[in-house]
Design a protein around this motif. Structure first.
Motif, PDB file in Angstrom:
ATOM      1  N   TYR A  64     -26.599  -3.926   7.011  1.00 48.83           N
ATOM      2  CA  TYR A  64     -26.318  -5.076   6.153  1.00 48.83           C
ATOM      3  C   TYR A  64     -24.812  -5.279   6.124  1.00 48.83           C
ATOM      4  N   ASP A  65     -24.396  -6.461   5.697  1.00 52.25           N
ATOM      5  CA  ASP A  65     -22.966  -6.742   5.562  1.00 52.25           C
ATOM      6  C   ASP A  65     -22.512  -6.193   4.218  1.00 52.25           C
ATOM      7  N   TRP A  66     -21.712  -5.163   4.257  1.00 47.57           N
ATOM      8  CA  TRP A  66     -21.292  -4.477   3.031  1.00 47.57           C
ATOM      9  C   TRP A  66     -20.414  -5.346   2.138  1.00 47.57           C
ATOM     10  N   ARG A  67     -19.869  -6.429   2.666  1.00 46.88           N
ATOM     11  CA  ARG A  67     -19.032  -7.303   1.851  1.00 46.88           C
ATOM     12  C   ARG A  67     -19.866  -8.185   0.923  1.00 46.88           C
ATOM     13  N   ASP A  68     -21.103  -8.450   1.323  1.00 46.93           N
ATOM     14  CA  ASP A  68     -21.959  -9.390   0.597  1.00 46.93           C
ATOM     15  C   ASP A  68     -23.087  -8.735  -0.200  1.00 46.93           C
ATOM     16  N   THR A  69     -23.584  -7.610   0.252  1.00 48.30           N
ATOM     17  CA  THR A  69     -24.775  -7.006  -0.343  1.00 48.30           C
ATOM     18  C   THR A  69     -24.409  -6.179  -1.567  1.00 48.30           C
ATOM     19  N   LYS A  70     -25.117  -6.400  -2.649  1.00 46.29           N
ATOM     20  CA  LYS A  70     -24.906  -5.667  -3.908  1.00 46.29           C
ATOM     21  C   LYS A  70     -26.182  -4.888  -4.248  1.00 46.29           C
ATOM     22  N   HIS A  76     -21.473  -0.005  -3.091  1.00 44.39           N
ATOM     23  CA  HIS A  76     -21.691   0.237  -1.666  1.00 44.39           C
ATOM     24  C   HIS A  76     -21.232   1.643  -1.288  1.00 44.39           C
TER      25      HIS A  76
END
Length: 154
Positions: A64-70, A76
Motif C-alpha cells: 500500500y502507499d504509506w503516505r495515504d493509508t491510515k 504506519h
C-alpha cells in the motif's frame, strides 16, 4: 545473493517495484539496498549475515502507499512491520532473529527496542537508505537550481 535469491525472485517480492518508497526509490530497490548494506555491516561485525540480508529484504514487505493509508491500530511505523512479518511468513520460515529484525526496524519511531545487534543494524541502515533516497537527491536538485539561477543572472 545466495542468501536472498530464493526470495528476490518471488512474485510477492518483485511486486514491491510497483510502489514508490522514497523520492528516488521503489520499495523493491529500497529493500535491496537495505538488505545488501545490512549484510555487509553484519558480516563486518560478525553478526548473522544471512538472517540480516533476508530480513533486510523483507522488512518492508507490504503493498500500500504509506503516505495515504491510515490504520485504526496505530501509525504506519507501528503497523507496517507487523504486516511485513505476516507477508514474509507466507514466503519463508522466519527465525526469531529475522522476526525481531522486521518488527523492530522502525525503532526510534516506535517504542520497543531491538533485541539483537542485527536488528539494530537493519534499523540504522534503513534510516541511512531512506535519507539517501529522499534527501540526497533533493540536495543535488537544489544545488543544480541554485547554479542555474546564478548562471542566468550573470
Amino acid at each position: 545473493m545466495s542468501y536472498v535469491e530464493d526470495l528476490i525472485e518471488r512474485e510477492e517480492v518483485q511486486k514491491l517495484a510497483e510502489f514508490k518508497q522514497h523520492r528516488t526509490a521503489t520499495r523493491l530497490s529500497h529493500s535491496i539496498s537495505v538488505s545488501y548494506l545490512s549484510y555487509r555491516v553484519a558480516k563486518r561485525l560478525n553478526g548473522n549475515a544471512r538472517a540480516t540480508a533476508r530480513a533486510g529484504l523483507l522488512h518492508d514487505l507490504f503493498y500500500y502507499d504509506w503516505r495515504d493509508t491510515k490504520f485504526d491500530e496505530g501509525t504506519h511505523a507501528y503497523v507496517h512491520p507487523r504486516i511485513a512479518v505476516k507477508n514474509a511468513e507466507k514466503l519463508t520460515e522466519l527465525s526469531d532473529l529475522e522476526r525481531d529484525i522486521i518488527i523492530k526496524h522502525m525503532w526510534l519511531a516506535t517504542i520497543a527496542p531491538p533485541k539483537y545487534k542485527e536488528s539494530y543494524i537493519v534499523t540504522f541502515v534503513d534510516k541511512y537508505c531512506a535519507i539517501h533516497e529522499g534527501v540526497v537527491p533533493s540536495m543535488r536538485s537544489m544545488k543544480k537550481r541554485v547554479k542555474q539561477m546564478f548562471s542566468y543572472s550573470a
